[in-house]
Design a protein around this motif. Sequence first.
Motif, PDB file in Angstrom:
ATOM      1  N   PHE A  41       0.877  -1.165   0.000  1.00  0.00           N
ATOM      2  CA  PHE A  41       0.000   0.000   0.000  1.00  0.00           C
ATOM      3  C   PHE A  41       0.910   1.208   0.000  1.00  0.00           C
ATOM      4  CE2 PHE A  41      -4.442   1.296   1.168  1.00  0.00           C
ATOM      5  CZ  PHE A  41      -4.239   2.642   1.036  1.00  0.00           C
ATOM      6  N   LEU A  42       1.088   1.784  -1.186  1.00  0.00           N
ATOM      7  CA  LEU A  42       1.987   2.932  -1.319  1.00  0.00           C
ATOM      8  C   LEU A  42       1.163   4.201  -1.453  1.00  0.00           C
ATOM      9  CD1 LEU A  42       5.014   3.914  -1.924  1.00  0.00           C
ATOM     10  CD2 LEU A  42       4.256   3.944  -4.287  1.00  0.00           C
ATOM     11  N   SER A  43       1.418   5.150  -0.579  1.00  0.00           N
ATOM     12  CA  SER A  43       0.722   6.431  -0.709  1.00  0.00           C
ATOM     13  C   SER A  43       1.639   7.435  -1.373  1.00  0.00           C
ATOM     14  CB  SER A  43       0.324   6.978   0.657  1.00  0.00           C
ATOM     15  OG  SER A  43      -0.718   6.218   1.176  1.00  0.00           O
ATOM     16  N   ILE A  44       1.055   8.269  -2.209  1.00  0.00           N
ATOM     17  CA  ILE A  44       1.808   9.387  -2.765  1.00  0.00           C
ATOM     18  C   ILE A  44       1.227  10.639  -2.139  1.00  0.00           C
ATOM     19  CG2 ILE A  44       2.438  10.633  -4.834  1.00  0.00           C
ATOM     20  CD1 ILE A  44       2.196   8.021  -6.343  1.00  0.00           C
ATOM     21  N   ILE A 195      -3.756  -6.858  -3.590  1.00  0.00           N
ATOM     22  CA  ILE A 195      -3.467  -6.017  -4.760  1.00  0.00           C
ATOM     23  C   ILE A 195      -2.549  -4.879  -4.325  1.00  0.00           C
ATOM     24  CG2 ILE A 195      -4.509  -4.454  -6.461  1.00  0.00           C
ATOM     25  CD1 ILE A 195      -7.058  -6.038  -6.244  1.00  0.00           C
ATOM     26  N   THR A 196      -1.659  -4.470  -5.211  1.00  0.00           N
ATOM     27  CA  THR A 196      -0.845  -3.288  -4.931  1.00  0.00           C
ATOM     28  C   THR A 196      -1.713  -2.047  -5.056  1.00  0.00           C
ATOM     29  OG1 THR A 196       1.080  -4.381  -5.859  1.00  0.00           O
ATOM     30  CG2 THR A 196       1.175  -1.982  -5.657  1.00  0.00           C
ATOM     31  N   PHE A 197      -1.718  -1.218  -4.041  1.00  0.00           N
ATOM     32  CA  PHE A 197      -2.462   0.035  -4.091  1.00  0.00           C
ATOM     33  C   PHE A 197      -1.492   1.191  -4.232  1.00  0.00           C
ATOM     34  CE2 PHE A 197      -6.969  -0.224  -2.160  1.00  0.00           C
ATOM     35  CZ  PHE A 197      -7.195  -1.465  -2.724  1.00  0.00           C
ATOM     36  N   THR A 209      -1.701   6.548   8.449  1.00  0.00           N
ATOM     37  CA  THR A 209      -2.387   5.407   9.050  1.00  0.00           C
ATOM     38  C   THR A 209      -2.548   4.233   8.092  1.00  0.00           C
ATOM     39  OG1 THR A 209      -4.502   6.418   8.500  1.00  0.00           O
ATOM     40  CG2 THR A 209      -3.713   6.746  10.738  1.00  0.00           C
ATOM     41  N   MET A 210      -2.620   4.489   6.775  1.00  0.00           N
ATOM     42  CA  MET A 210      -2.961   3.396   5.870  1.00  0.00           C
ATOM     43  C   MET A 210      -1.777   2.731   5.170  1.00  0.00           C
ATOM     44  SD  MET A 210      -6.242   5.145   4.091  1.00  0.00           S
ATOM     45  CE  MET A 210      -6.895   3.749   3.198  1.00  0.00           C
ATOM     46  N   SER A 211      -0.693   3.444   5.012  1.00  0.00           N
ATOM     47  CA  SER A 211       0.320   2.993   4.059  1.00  0.00           C
ATOM     48  C   SER A 211       1.357   2.028   4.619  1.00  0.00           C
ATOM     49  CB  SER A 211       1.087   4.198   3.519  1.00  0.00           C
ATOM     50  OG  SER A 211       0.257   5.295   3.402  1.00  0.00           O
ATOM     51  N   ASP A 212       1.906   1.227   3.711  1.00  0.00           N
ATOM     52  CA  ASP A 212       3.128   0.499   4.024  1.00  0.00           C
ATOM     53  C   ASP A 212       4.325   1.419   3.805  1.00  0.00           C
ATOM     54  OD1 ASP A 212       1.835  -1.915   4.581  1.00  0.00           O
ATOM     55  OD2 ASP A 212       1.623  -2.306   2.431  1.00  0.00           O
ATOM     56  N   ARG A 213       4.232   2.171   2.716  1.00  0.00           N
ATOM     57  CA  ARG A 213       5.270   3.171   2.459  1.00  0.00           C
ATOM     58  C   ARG A 213       4.611   4.451   1.970  1.00  0.00           C
ATOM     59  NH1 ARG A 213       9.893   1.862  -1.340  1.00  0.00           N
ATOM     60  NH2 ARG A 213       8.217   1.091  -2.682  1.00  0.00           N
TER      61      ARG A 213
END
Lengths: 402, 264
Positions: A41-44, A195-197, A209-213
């Motif tokens: 879970f990748l956040s930008i 799935i990759t997000f 709070t949500m991301s792995d990175r």
Amino acid sequence: MEKEPEPSGTNSVIEIKNVDKFYGDNHIVKNLTLSIREREFLSILGPSGCGKTTLLRMLAGFEHHTKGEILINGESIDDKEPFKRNINTVFQNYALFPHMTIYSNIAYGLKMKRVKKDEIEKRVIEVLAMVRLEGFENRYPSQLSGGQKQRVAIARAIVNNPQVLLLDEPLGALDMKLRKQMQIELKRLQRKLGITFVYVTHDQEEALTMSDRIAVMNRGVLEQCAPPSDIYEKPGTKFIADFIGESNLFESVVEDGSDSTDGNAHLFSEGGTLLGKLEQFEENELLYVCVRPEKTLYSLASVDGFSLCGIVRENIYLGNVIKTIVVLTNGQEVKINLSPGQVPPAIETVLYIYWNVKDCVMVRTISHRIFTELEKVKLNEYGEVMEAEPINKEEVKSQEAP
Amino acid sequence: MERQNNLSVKIFSRVFSFFVFLFLYAPIVVVILFSFNVSKRNIVFEGFTLKWYGEMLNNSALLNSFYNSLIVAAVSTTIAVIVGTLAAIAMHRYKFKGKGIIDALMYVPIVIPEIVLGISLLSSFALANVPLGNITLIIAHTTFSMPFVVFTVKARLSGFDRSLEEAAMDLGANRIKVLLGITIPIITPGIISGAALAFTLSIDDFVVSFFTTGASSVTFPLKIMEFVRSGIRPDVYALSSIIMLATFIVVIASQVAAYRKSKE
Ligand SMILES: Nc1ncnc2c1ncn2[C@@H]1O[C@H](COP(=O)(O)OP(=O)(O)OP(=O)(O)O)[C@@H](O)[C@H]1O
Ligand SMILES: [Mg+2]
């Protein structure tokens, strides 16, 4: 019972290598390198206009990068049209087809792939249950609430079982409560489906709070990509230290770097001397000492190595914390967080700011880094570059032309 | 005082709208009335009869011209709708050199006096050596009706969200499928009103048709003009009444269809 969360893998699905994007003369994405991993879970994260949507659109195939390379599963995407990629997008404005029922909306992707009719039906029903919209099959998008549309948009994407799901501020239009609830549901779905997000947001709390990175972007530059705890505790640049959470930043120069005796760096700032971590320093280097408000301490007498003297301006009670604002002699405001049990200093008390050296982080600006790099570039007698190559826009443009 | 003022405004607006409607509909009512008139000379109403409707059915010249008008209108509308819709989509979507000029040129057939358009079409056909007939009629009608289709479709497209097309592509639809499955259905209300406009413009066009048709093909308005010279007979009124009724029904139906579509 839900399945054990699968750990995010280490194999990369998408490799972005030295990608530049120009719109006309505007340099929107600058030399961006990032590898996106399986099941993560990748956040930008980044301020408005920094190029997040542009990056996502390049991954989806709606925009072409000007320079560099994007690989999906090791293959270049240069000549892969959007409809040939195993990637789906959840649009910020949902982009549900207004002339189709919810059922047809969700079935659209499968129909395009010529999946058999009964198989389509089975999967649509299944995914509707997953987003908790059973019984909405025959409604039209205009008959749904914002949160429901949101879930249809997600269902329409995940029913195709994509390898990567791109989400562009999917919760932007929802109210606080629904937002929180959807955050939990999204995270649950992501773990369940593996799935990759790639999740664009400008809400840092959401990202933390949500991301792995988290990949933090600023003005088209990827400043840092790291797990949330690292981003918060070890911000890589001044921008991140400022952007993520609250922090006190002290602009300083090194007083004595190399011959320190106590293992700390002694630094000068406008407000007084202070201590930082000993690192490799350049001569006269400008750097920022970042200290979180909850790690910032005060005392009535001065502390060894520190001479940041200030006066208490305000105490703000926020329930779970008390915020004390101290103004230093140079006008800089310093925030100190105290837990509710502690008694805050009285207003107008004169006190000294300090911290434990282990609690501070030394950061620099990205442009500073570039200047330091530039100083290393050697010029020949004609003033031409001998070693490193600065970004050459002419070259980029000539590649753009067919 | 206030109330009196209001009252006089009310009375004035009632009277005013009464006269507007009278002005608009009186000629139509007269035509319908005289189609049932016993007397052949339409000066006084002498009694009710349906015989002109029977006579109309025997007037093959009149019926044939009407039939021909329908064919010309149907074919030119179809071409105008297909070409006009695609042109509108292309003009809405793509930036190309000279786009502004093409946009402006689209207005020309609308604002140019019909008589000029008729003459210029006639001389073009003469230059190109095309024999005048149904073909030239259809080309001419397509020329003046297509801009209307372009405009109604473009108006509809301006509210169209491009991300819908991107979403469809994202889900695996190629460009043709996106066009047929997403874009066209969403702009259908615009296409319907464009088509209705094109059809009505074609059916009752006189000036352009007058210049661009040959002896072999006569349209309904041209035929009526011919009759007028020798004195109008009530069977023309009869057919006119039927056409009016049909037009009325078509307009209402297309409005309802467009309204339903846009509500979805
Ligand atoms: N089609 C385009 N043509 C020219 N410039 C564009 C185009 N699309 C975006 N830009 C510019 O690129 C920059 C980055 O835009 P982008 O949409 O990627 O920002 P963002 O990070 O998604 O911002 P936000 O958080 O507000 O959505 C902006 O300065 C924008 O003006
Ligand atoms: Mg954006």
